[in-house]
Structures are given as C-alpha cells and as structure tokens.
Enzyme design. Sequence first.
Site: not given
Lengths: 602, 109
Positions: A315-317
């Site tokens: 995801g956003s990491t």
Amino acid sequence: MRYGLLKGRKKKSEERMLWDEDLKKSSLENSRKRAIVITTVISFGFAVILFRLVNLMIFDHAKLSGQASQQYIREKTLTPQRGVIWDRNLKEMATNIETDSLYAVPSNVRDTARLSSQIAPIIKVSSGEINSLLLKKKGKSFTWVARRMDLEDSRKLSALKSSFKDGEIGFVTEPKRYYPMKQVASHILGFANIDDKGIAGLELVYNDYLKGEVKSVPVDRDARGKSLVSDVKEAVPGNNIILTIDEGLQYIVERELTSAMQERKAKAAVAIMMNPATGEILALANRPTYDPNYPSVADGEEKRNRAITDIYEPGSTMKSILASAAVEEKAVSLNDIFDVSKGTITVGGKTIHDVHRHGVLNFQEVIKKSSNVGAVKVGMRLGAAKYYEYIRRFGFGDKTGIDFPGEAKGILRNVKNWSGTSLACLSIGQEIGMTPLQMLTAYSVIANGGVLMKPYIVSEIISPDGKSIKRNSPAEVRRVISKSTAATLRNILKTVVEEGGTAQRANVNGNLVAGKTGTAQIFDTKTGHYSKNRFVSSFVGFAPADDPRVALIVVVYEPVGETYGGLVAAPVFKNIIENTFAYLNVPMEKEENRVYLVSRSP
Amino acid sequence: MTKRRTKNGKKKMLVKFGFLLYFVLCLFAIIWLKAAVVNIKYELGELDRMKAELVRERKMAVAQRANFYSTEKIEKVALDRLGMTLPMRENVYYVKRTMAAGPYKASLK
C-alpha cells in the site's frame, strides 16, 4: 680245615653282597626308567599346556580378547552439549538442561497393570496407555515410557524406584534444549527436536555449528553391569552463537505486539526493528506465537515467521520508494504542484481514488497526506522503466540475503510484462508483493543516507574454547540513492508524523520520527478483486529522524474496526519507539532541559 | 660328613621355601594392587557420577538464572510484586559527564 671253612663263609658273604649290589643296581635302573617315563609324561603334559597357552595367547588372542571385551567393555555414546545461543548482551536465549528419560524392560515386568498405575499419575499419561505399551512390547528388552521428563517428575519416580523390582524400569539422562525466555524470540530461535536436531529458525540454519561431535567411548563394567571410570570424559560440545538481537528490545516489541493484537483483534501481526546503519536485526516478532520449549502443541499458524516468509501488498508505504526515485531522477521538485482536487484518476481503464479530498498539493504534501492520485501523477512523471529500476535497486523482487531459512523474494513482475495499469498500481503499492523485512531494509536506505544494507541476525559464532569461528559484519549491497536525496526524503517523512500528516499517532514525545503509513486491501483470490473489509495496516519508519538509531516496521493483518495504518500500526510504532529509547537511554531531543551538563566544582 | 650334607640340605630347603614364600607374596601383592586399582576405579566412577549430577544441577541453575534475568520476568516482579512503575520519559534526566570523577555540581547550561 677251619681256615678253609672261614674262607668258604667269606666267599659266600661276598657272593651275597655282589648279589645284593646287583639287585640294587637293577632296582635303581628301574627307578630311573620310571622317572624318565614320569618326567616324559609330565613334560608332555606341560608341553600340551604350553602349546595350548601359546595357542590361546598368541594365535587366538585377537578373537578371544574381542570376546572378553564384549563381556566387560561397553560402548557408551557421549551426547555432546548443543551450543548456546546468546543475545547481543550475552543473555542466554537457548541453553541446555539434562533431563531423565524413563525406560522399561517389558520382559522383566510381571505385573504390567501395577507398574502402569504407579507411573501414570507422575508422568501424566493414562495407565491404560502405558499398560498397552508394555503388553505390546512384551518379551522385548527395552521400550521408552517417558522421554525428557520434568525434574520434579524424575525425582518422584526416582523415589518410587525402590518399590519396583530390579531391572523393571530404568533412567537414562538425556540433554534437552531449553529456551529460558520462553515465547520471546521464538520465531528467530526456532527449536530443536527430541534428538537435539535443529528443526526451525536459527536452530535449523546453524545446526551444523551448534550440534557438536558425538563420541563413542569404551567403558569398563563389572559383572553386575556397573560402570567403572572411563578415560574419555566429554564429547566435543557445539559452537556458541551470538545474535544481533537485544533481548530487552525483543521483549518490548513482543509486549506491544501482543497488546495491539488484543486491542485490534487482528489475525496476525509482525514487527521488525533494525539498526539502519548496519543492517543488524535488533528485534523480530510475530503474532500469533508459541513457546519453543513445547513446539508440538503449537500449530502451523503460530510457528509461521511472517516477517520473513510471508508476502503482502504494502500500500502507501511504497510511495516513499516512488518519491525517492522521483527526487533522485529529478522528475519532481519539492515545490511541484499536483492538482488532486477531483479525488480520482483513471489510468488504463482503472480508476484510483483518494481516501480524502485534498485539492491542490505540492510534492511533499502528496506524501504527507498520502494522496493516491498525487502518487500516480508522480509515477507517470518518473516513468515505468525508471520506477522499476529503483524498485529493484531498493531490493524488491530479490531476497535480502538474511541468514534465515525460508525467506521469500516477493512478487515483482518485469517491467516488460506490466499492463497499462501497472505503473499507477505500483505507485500506490499494489501489484507488488514483499516481506515486511524487505520493506524495512528499503526504508533503512533512506535512514542511513542512501545505502542498501544486508540484514543479519547472527553476529558471531564462537568455539567452545572462545575462539571466533565466523563473524558477520555490516555489508553494503549497493548505493541506491544519493545522500542529499535521502536527506530530502527524511524531511518529507518527518512531515507525515506531524500535524496534518497521516501518522500523527506515531509522534514520539521528545524525538522526531520519520515514517509512512500503509493501508492495503487484501486481494481475494476467490473473487479476483480486492476485499472491501480485509486490510493490512502498516507503519514503517525510523527515529530519531535526523540521526536514526532504529528503523521499525509494524504490520497488522486484518484488524477489526479501525483499519488505517495511521490508526492501527502507528500507535504501536510510537509505543515501541518510546520504550526503546528509554531502554537505550536515548535522550529527548526536543526539550533542552532533558540533558544536563555536569562539571566539576572549582 | 653326613652332618654337613644334612646342613646343606636344610639350607637348600630354606632357600626353596624362601623363594616359594616370595613368589606367593608377590602373587598376593599383585592381586592386592589389582584389587586396589579396581577399587579406585569404582571410587572414580562414583565421583564421575557425582560430578555429572553437579554439572546437571549447574546447567539447571544457569537455565533458571537466564529465566530470572529475562526482561519479562524483571518487569513482572517490579510491577506486580514490588509495586514499581515504568518511568515516564519526561521524568528521566540524562547526565553528560564531561570531566573525570570528583565532586560535581549540576548546572542547566
């Protein structure tokens, strides 16, 4: 005439003497003959004995001495002591104890029911089970009844032993692996089986170093089978291992993970702490977990080391990796503006949404607010080929090379096979699979100034006499980004934790933190779509942000209720870092009065 | 002359008896030595067993010590038994020592 008579008598007497002498002579002759015969017979007898002795002592020596040895010399196998595993402060994480194992001689047991009923309550096995075992092995001379009993149980049985008949039961002392920290670091250490062979974790990887050398030595025994002293005393013990793990930090991580699991009712959770400058793993924990002292009662889920073997969509990491590549390649500058006011973007027929509507954001704010639309636009500026190159340079799609079994290399398709949506999806951390360890190693690049380090758990292997056999030292894999890019990214990631960022709950009182949240939907293989209610929440970062002592990743699988990484994983990160800094004596840097200067009075 | 022969015979007998006695004594001495060695071996065997028992106890003690030194155990005892609390970071002051040991005064500089 008288003279003549005397002469006649004298003659007769002489004749008699001569006759006597003859008789004596013949008698002596007979005696001599008899003596010769007897001497010959005796000599012959002795010769026969001598011949037999020579035969026994010289010609049959090997055979007979072997037979004799079998009677009074017993081969005794000396089980070596398995090497000890220490943490970085030389606290024992895995050591050895000696336990008694109980055996029975079924052929000597007359009343199996009585024996079973006496033993059963002590070894906590049903008497029926023991009885059937003894009946099944009836006539045999050996069967195990209980292996590696508790000290208390073996003491109780030893006290009872006198009530059994001679030769019915006996004890054998066997070494047993013991993990004094119990569940702490269980997934790192793994465990050894009943025969002292490494089965999982470091016990498996370093089995050849740890196991030692089995020795078989002859031991004299008397007619009763009692052993006399032997010449060789000890087997060669195994080598000892020093880990990079700090037991104190490991406990902090495990404690916080347990509390997060209980609070979030999650399916699983992982946390890894690393020294970003060296690649040393300081702590690694998984939930659910197990006690390596009793591995047989744990199921596969509990033994699973998700931190290294399981892949997840980040995801956003992943946006920090994208940002690093974009800054390094000068595809964007910090003040570049991205219009994300629509809240959606359609790429290759796929529409990507922002969680919140943002308006117009600069590049730094795209990362701070974790805008999906903004990230896709950054990705499109960078281009697929460059982004793929940097993804590879950060170590994704390859094993990190950690000294641990079963490491997964993740899923990353070659850029040639990317679809029209791949660049957009990869920009927001989809269409890629990685292990939590890979993600932490990548963030360590940003923390340490741009160098990818090889993570490692074993610091040193030392022989029983204290000599160093193998020493692992920090190993640079490659430079991924420049120092200035890394510094820029650190500054951007600091804002994520500040007010208005997605990870305010990761803010540590007194120290600056840099990091990034991630909330990824789990891909449902049954429906072929991303699940709407199953998520992986994560936070990965490092602190203190400007001079990182530790890098940490927290991944929570399928939390119930709140699902955002900033709400689920970030507070766990904060708790771990605060406790870690207290443990490592890292002073608070925001308040000046935290550090006192002490000077000598005049 | 007969007397002298008798005297020589007795002497020879004595010598023979002496040799026999010496032989028997040597035999007994060897057997006694062998028995003593076996006895010592038994004693050493017993000491070996005692040593093994002590080594075993030592291993148990080391394992117990490791268990007592675990952070989990220390924290549990401190919190539950001794009524201690974990310090807040704000309450922890770190002292930087800049000079050699001696009488010190603290300053806020």
